[in-house]
Design a protein around this motif. Structure first.
Motif, short mmCIF file in Angstrom:
data_model
loop_
_atom_site.label_atom_id
_atom_site.label_comp_id
_atom_site.label_asym_id
_atom_site.label_seq_id
_atom_site.Cartn_x
_atom_site.Cartn_y
_atom_site.Cartn_z
N GLY A 187 0.81 -1.20 0.00
CA GLY A 187 0.00 0.00 0.00
C GLY A 187 0.85 1.26 0.00
N ILE A 188 1.90 1.26 0.82
CA ILE A 188 2.82 2.41 0.86
C ILE A 188 3.51 2.59 -0.49
N GLN A 189 3.91 1.48 -1.11
CA GLN A 189 4.57 1.58 -2.41
C GLN A 189 3.62 2.16 -3.46
N SER A 190 2.40 1.67 -3.51
CA SER A 190 1.42 2.18 -4.49
C SER A 190 1.12 3.65 -4.26
N LEU A 191 0.96 4.03 -2.99
CA LEU A 191 0.64 5.42 -2.67
C LEU A 191 1.78 6.36 -3.05
N THR A 192 3.01 6.00 -2.69
CA THR A 192 4.14 6.89 -2.97
C THR A 192 4.46 6.94 -4.46
N GLU A 193 4.27 5.84 -5.17
CA GLU A 193 4.47 5.88 -6.63
C GLU A 193 3.45 6.81 -7.30
N LYS A 194 2.23 6.80 -6.78
CA LYS A 194 1.19 7.66 -7.34
C LYS A 194 1.45 9.13 -6.98
N LEU A 195 1.81 9.39 -5.73
CA LEU A 195 2.04 10.77 -5.28
C LEU A 195 3.21 11.42 -5.99
N PHE A 196 4.29 10.64 -6.21
CA PHE A 196 5.52 11.20 -6.78
C PHE A 196 5.78 10.75 -8.22
N ASN A 197 4.70 10.27 -8.87
CA ASN A 197 4.78 9.90 -10.28
C ASN A 197 5.94 8.95 -10.55
N LYS A 198 6.11 7.98 -9.65
CA LYS A 198 7.15 6.95 -9.73
C LYS A 198 8.57 7.51 -9.75
N ASN A 199 8.72 8.70 -9.18
CA ASN A 199 10.06 9.27 -9.04
C ASN A 199 10.73 8.62 -7.83
N HIS A 200 11.66 7.71 -8.09
CA HIS A 200 12.28 6.92 -7.04
C HIS A 200 13.04 7.79 -6.04
N MET A 201 13.65 8.84 -6.50
CA MET A 201 14.43 9.72 -5.62
C MET A 201 13.54 10.43 -4.61
N LYS A 202 12.42 10.97 -5.07
CA LYS A 202 11.52 11.68 -4.17
C LYS A 202 10.88 10.72 -3.17
N ARG A 203 10.48 9.54 -3.65
CA ARG A 203 9.86 8.55 -2.76
C ARG A 203 10.80 8.18 -1.62
N ALA A 204 12.05 7.86 -1.98
CA ALA A 204 13.00 7.41 -0.97
C ALA A 204 13.39 8.54 -0.02
N PHE A 205 13.45 9.77 -0.53
CA PHE A 205 13.77 10.91 0.32
C PHE A 205 12.70 11.08 1.40
N VAL A 206 11.44 11.04 0.99
CA VAL A 206 10.34 11.18 1.95
C VAL A 206 10.32 9.98 2.90
N GLY A 207 10.57 8.78 2.36
CA GLY A 207 10.63 7.60 3.21
C GLY A 207 11.71 7.73 4.26
N GLY A 208 12.86 8.27 3.87
CA GLY A 208 13.95 8.48 4.82
C GLY A 208 13.56 9.45 5.92
N LEU A 209 12.84 10.51 5.55
CA LEU A 209 12.37 11.47 6.56
C LEU A 209 11.42 10.79 7.56
N ILE A 210 10.54 9.95 7.04
CA ILE A 210 9.58 9.26 7.92
C ILE A 210 10.31 8.32 8.88
N ILE A 211 11.30 7.59 8.37
CA ILE A 211 12.05 6.68 9.23
C ILE A 211 12.81 7.44 10.31
N VAL A 212 13.40 8.58 9.96
CA VAL A 212 14.09 9.40 10.96
C VAL A 212 13.11 9.85 12.04
N GLY A 213 11.92 10.29 11.61
CA GLY A 213 10.89 10.72 12.56
C GLY A 213 10.45 9.58 13.47
N LEU A 214 10.25 8.40 12.90
CA LEU A 214 9.85 7.25 13.70
C LEU A 214 10.94 6.84 14.69
N THR A 215 12.19 6.95 14.26
CA THR A 215 13.32 6.61 15.14
C THR A 215 13.37 7.54 16.34
N LEU A 216 13.17 8.83 16.09
CA LEU A 216 13.15 9.80 17.19
C LEU A 216 11.95 9.55 18.09
#
Length: 441
Positions: A251-280
């Motif tokens: 579900g996360i993959q489908s949502l992020t591919e749709k939101l960022f038009n399958k731009n792998h760089m943008k998807r992973a950047f936002v994913g990295g931000l979320i993981i940092v937030g969850l870690t904190l």
């Protein structure tokens, strides 16, 4: 009608399979040793000395995305063959629908190292399997093997990667034959898969001296009808765990591919931000990286009761937004820590339930119940086999037609109750369910 066997042709073919399987095993055993040692080094470097590296995960995501966007795609006969599909590309190649790319192996190794170093929640077998298929494709190109035999060669690459990654050569043999099609084991590939898996395993351990993790069941309860009932009950719970993870991750993959038009760089950047937030938010890096220390701890003493849920979310976000790595170790972690949390409520030994959870989660998530059962034999020295057999089958059936890899084909439905046609893929089944849901059927 009796058909005379041409033994000269038979032994010639066996010799070829043994040769190709050995070549693949030697290369994959060596590259998997590199993968395991490097992953351990990078993981320990971040966890023990430089835990601040987690804050650079979003930038690492941009780098991973760039690598796959610039190097990972190849167009062949107007069809895109994308290394970012990860194990799905391997499965499609075995099923003859796409072509495995030789570049996939090196790319997935680099991307996995980056993900582990900067704290993405992932495993290792995905990289080993993809490198195995990549090397098998290279061998195929060199020897000019026909299409049918190329599929068998790819399966042997999968076997070599899995067997070497976990030190489980018997499991690796069957996993390569069982992975691509749900409900089918391709025994025509048994010789090269067997050779590749065992050669890969011994190259990793004997030649390169890699040591695999050891997990022990401290106590196996005495057999009783109540015990079997409890084992069936927890197997259903573990199957629900795998469904939840697979649905959230896809579900996360489908949502992020749709939101960022399958731009792998943008998807992973936002994913990295979320993981940092969850870690904190959780105040710990126990759920970043592979989490092997928590997995090992779950067999010895109580861990946080919601550790399984944290790992589920961390891994789903990491892989769903485009980072790279395996999913077997995260499934091991989720299943074992959920078993750990259940032991006080179910009234069964802690390590026993952790082991059942580990194997059940793997069986339900990968849709490979035979390989999962063999994994329990090799991983836990043949203890409690009857219970592992039960959880493998129950988890596999109750997980339904869900799984880690949407490209898996349904050779035979798990049950007539699921009303699924043979030949469908998990991805197509999910799409049809969404259409029915929208129509209110």
């Amino acid at each position: 009608m009796y058909t005379k066997i041409n033994y000269k042709t038979l032994f010639s073919l066996l010799g070829q399979w043994i040769l190709w399987g050995s070549i693949i095993g030697i290369f994959i055993g060596s590259t998997t040793a590199l993968l395991l040692e490097t992953n351990d080094f990078l993981g320990e470097l971040r966890e023990e000395k430089h835990n601040w590296l987690i804050f650079f995960l979003p930038l690492a995501g941009i780098l991973v995305g760039y690598i796959y966007m610039k190097l990972g795609k190849v167009s062949i006969n107007d069809t895109i063959h994308d290394s970012a599909a990860l194990n799905n590309l391997v499965i499609d190649s075995v099923n003859g629908e796409k072509k495995m790319l030789r570049r996939t192996g090196p790319i997935v190794y680099v991307a996995t190292f980056i993900t582990v170093l900067f704290g993405g929640s992932t495993g290792r077998e995905g990289a080993a399997v993809q490198m195995g298929a990549s090397v098998a494709q290279t061998v195929n190109n060199y020897f000019k093997i026909n299409i049918l035999d190329n599929k068998i060669l790819l399966m042997s690459g999968i076997s070599a990667g899995f067997g070497a990654a976990f030190g489980t050569p018997i499991t690796g043999t069957i996993f390569g034959m069982e992975m691509a099609a749900l409900g089918k084991i391709r025994f025509e590939a048994v010789v090269p898969c067997l050779v590749a898996s065992f050669v890969g395993h011994y190259m990793t351990t004997a030649a390169w001296g890699v040591k695999h993790e050891t997990l022990l069941i401290q106590t196996v309860p005495e057999a009783s009808l109540l015990l079997f009932a409890k084992v069936i009950f927890v197997a259903v719970i573990f199957s629900l765990l795998t469904i939840t993870y697979c649905q959230l991750r896809h579900g996360i993959q489908s949502l992020t591919e749709k939101l960022f038009n399958k731009n792998h760089m943008k998807r992973a950047f936002v994913g990295g931000l979320i993981i940092v937030g969850l870690t904190l938010l959780v105040g710990s890096q126990d759920y970043n990286g592979r989490g092997l220390h928590v997995l090992e701890q779950s067999f010895i003493e109580e861990v946080h009761p919601f550790a399984f849920l944290a790992k589920l979310v961390f891994t789903a976000v990491t892989l769903g937004t485009g980072f790279v790595g395996g999913e077997a170790i995260p499934l091991f972690f989720m299943g074992a820590t959920l078993g750990n949390a259940l032991h006080t409520y179910i009234g069964l030994p802690l390590s026993f339930l952790a082991a059942l959870g580990l194997i059940a989660a793997f069986s339900g998530g990968t849709n490979t119940p035979i390989a999962a059962f063999l994994l329990s034999m090799e991983m836990f020295n043949g203890e409690a086999l009857q219970y592992f057999f039960i959880v493998c089958i129950v988890s596999y059936i109750f997980a339904g037609h869900h799984g880690l890899w949407p490209s898996q084909k349904i050779h035979e439905p798990k049950s007539r109750l699921y009303n699924t046609l043979s030949g469908e893929t998990i991805e197509n089944i999910e799409k049809k369910k969404k259409i029915k849901h929208k129509k209110g059927l």
